[in-house]
Design an enzyme around this catalytic site. Sequence first.
Site, short mmCIF file in Angstrom:
data_model
loop_
_atom_site.label_atom_id
_atom_site.label_comp_id
_atom_site.label_asym_id
_atom_site.label_seq_id
_atom_site.Cartn_x
_atom_site.Cartn_y
_atom_site.Cartn_z
N GLY A 1 0.83 -1.19 0.00
CA GLY A 1 0.00 0.00 0.00
C GLY A 1 0.87 1.24 0.00
O GLY A 1 2.04 1.20 0.40
N GLN B 1 2.97 9.95 1.34
CA GLN B 1 4.26 9.25 1.42
C GLN B 1 5.17 9.57 0.25
O GLN B 1 6.38 9.33 0.34
CB GLN B 1 4.03 7.73 1.48
CG GLN B 1 3.42 7.25 2.78
CD GLN B 1 3.31 5.74 2.79
OE1 GLN B 1 2.37 5.18 2.26
NE2 GLN B 1 4.28 5.07 3.37
N CYS C 1 5.82 -0.18 7.34
CA CYS C 1 5.46 1.02 6.59
C CYS C 1 6.68 1.47 5.79
O CYS C 1 7.79 1.51 6.34
CB CYS C 1 5.02 2.12 7.55
SG CYS C 1 4.53 3.65 6.72
N LEU C 2 6.46 1.81 4.53
CA LEU C 2 7.57 2.27 3.69
C LEU C 2 8.16 3.57 4.22
O LEU C 2 9.30 3.91 3.89
CB LEU C 2 7.10 2.45 2.25
CG LEU C 2 6.68 1.16 1.54
CD1 LEU C 2 6.01 1.47 0.21
CD2 LEU C 2 7.86 0.22 1.34
N HIS D 1 -4.56 1.41 7.70
CA HIS D 1 -3.18 1.92 7.74
C HIS D 1 -3.00 3.04 6.70
O HIS D 1 -2.47 4.12 7.03
CB HIS D 1 -2.21 0.76 7.47
CG HIS D 1 -0.77 1.15 7.37
ND1 HIS D 1 0.20 0.66 8.23
CD2 HIS D 1 -0.10 1.98 6.51
CE1 HIS D 1 1.37 1.19 7.90
NE2 HIS D 1 1.22 1.98 6.86
N GLU D 2 -3.48 2.79 5.47
CA GLU D 2 -3.29 3.81 4.41
C GLU D 2 -4.08 5.08 4.72
O GLU D 2 -3.57 6.19 4.51
CB GLU D 2 -3.70 3.24 3.05
CG GLU D 2 -2.85 2.11 2.53
CD GLU D 2 -1.37 2.35 2.68
OE1 GLU D 2 -0.91 3.49 2.48
OE2 GLU D 2 -0.66 1.39 3.03
N HIS E 1 -2.56 7.53 7.03
CA HIS E 1 -1.56 8.43 6.44
C HIS E 1 -2.18 9.77 6.04
O HIS E 1 -1.50 10.80 6.04
CB HIS E 1 -0.92 7.80 5.20
CG HIS E 1 0.20 6.83 5.50
ND1 HIS E 1 1.36 7.21 6.12
CD2 HIS E 1 0.32 5.50 5.26
CE1 HIS E 1 2.16 6.16 6.24
NE2 HIS E 1 1.55 5.10 5.73
NI NI Z 1 2.51 3.24 5.72
#
Ligand code: NI
Length: 184
Positions: A47, A52, A103-104, A145-146, A149
Amino acid sequence: MAILKIARMGHPVLKGRAEDVADPTTSEVQKLISDMRETMADAGGVGLAAPQVHVPLRLVIFQIPATRLHQDPEEREEPVEQVLINPVIQPCSEDLEVGWEGCLSVPELRGAVPRHTRIHYQGLDEKGALIDREAYGFHARVVQHECDHLEGILYPMRMTNLTSLHYTSEMRFNAETFSVSEDS
Ligand code: NI
């Protein structure tokens, strides 16, 4: 297409509330979606949210691997590959489940995070059409989660037990308690 730079925890773009997308069909938004798909694939994530990649808009993409879809034959899901714009989430119950997340924007770490087990979400797809569906399990976790953000929330801020925060390289010492998890 282009692979975009991913902002990491501490960057201001990850801290604020993202803005609504006025029109999903503009060439700018279409290019952003295309670049985000390429960036997510390059990074090996499941995701990615626009903040991000330094774009403070309410747009997320995710791809739930077939192996992570609900295995209950009563509730079998089709594979999910979704662009979700201006999303709205509602929990279907108060039930929470703790599961591993990465998480990236928080590289090399994993943590156990409580999330609603079942949610209802709405939003627009990349053509501006309405998305209206329910999700459970890992799918529900990734959507929560997304969408966090878009509110400036990273998963460590949702953790209720910080002792589960681990570097992935040290997870071998806890192999029996860790299942596979992906960045998103
Ligand atoms: Ni994330």
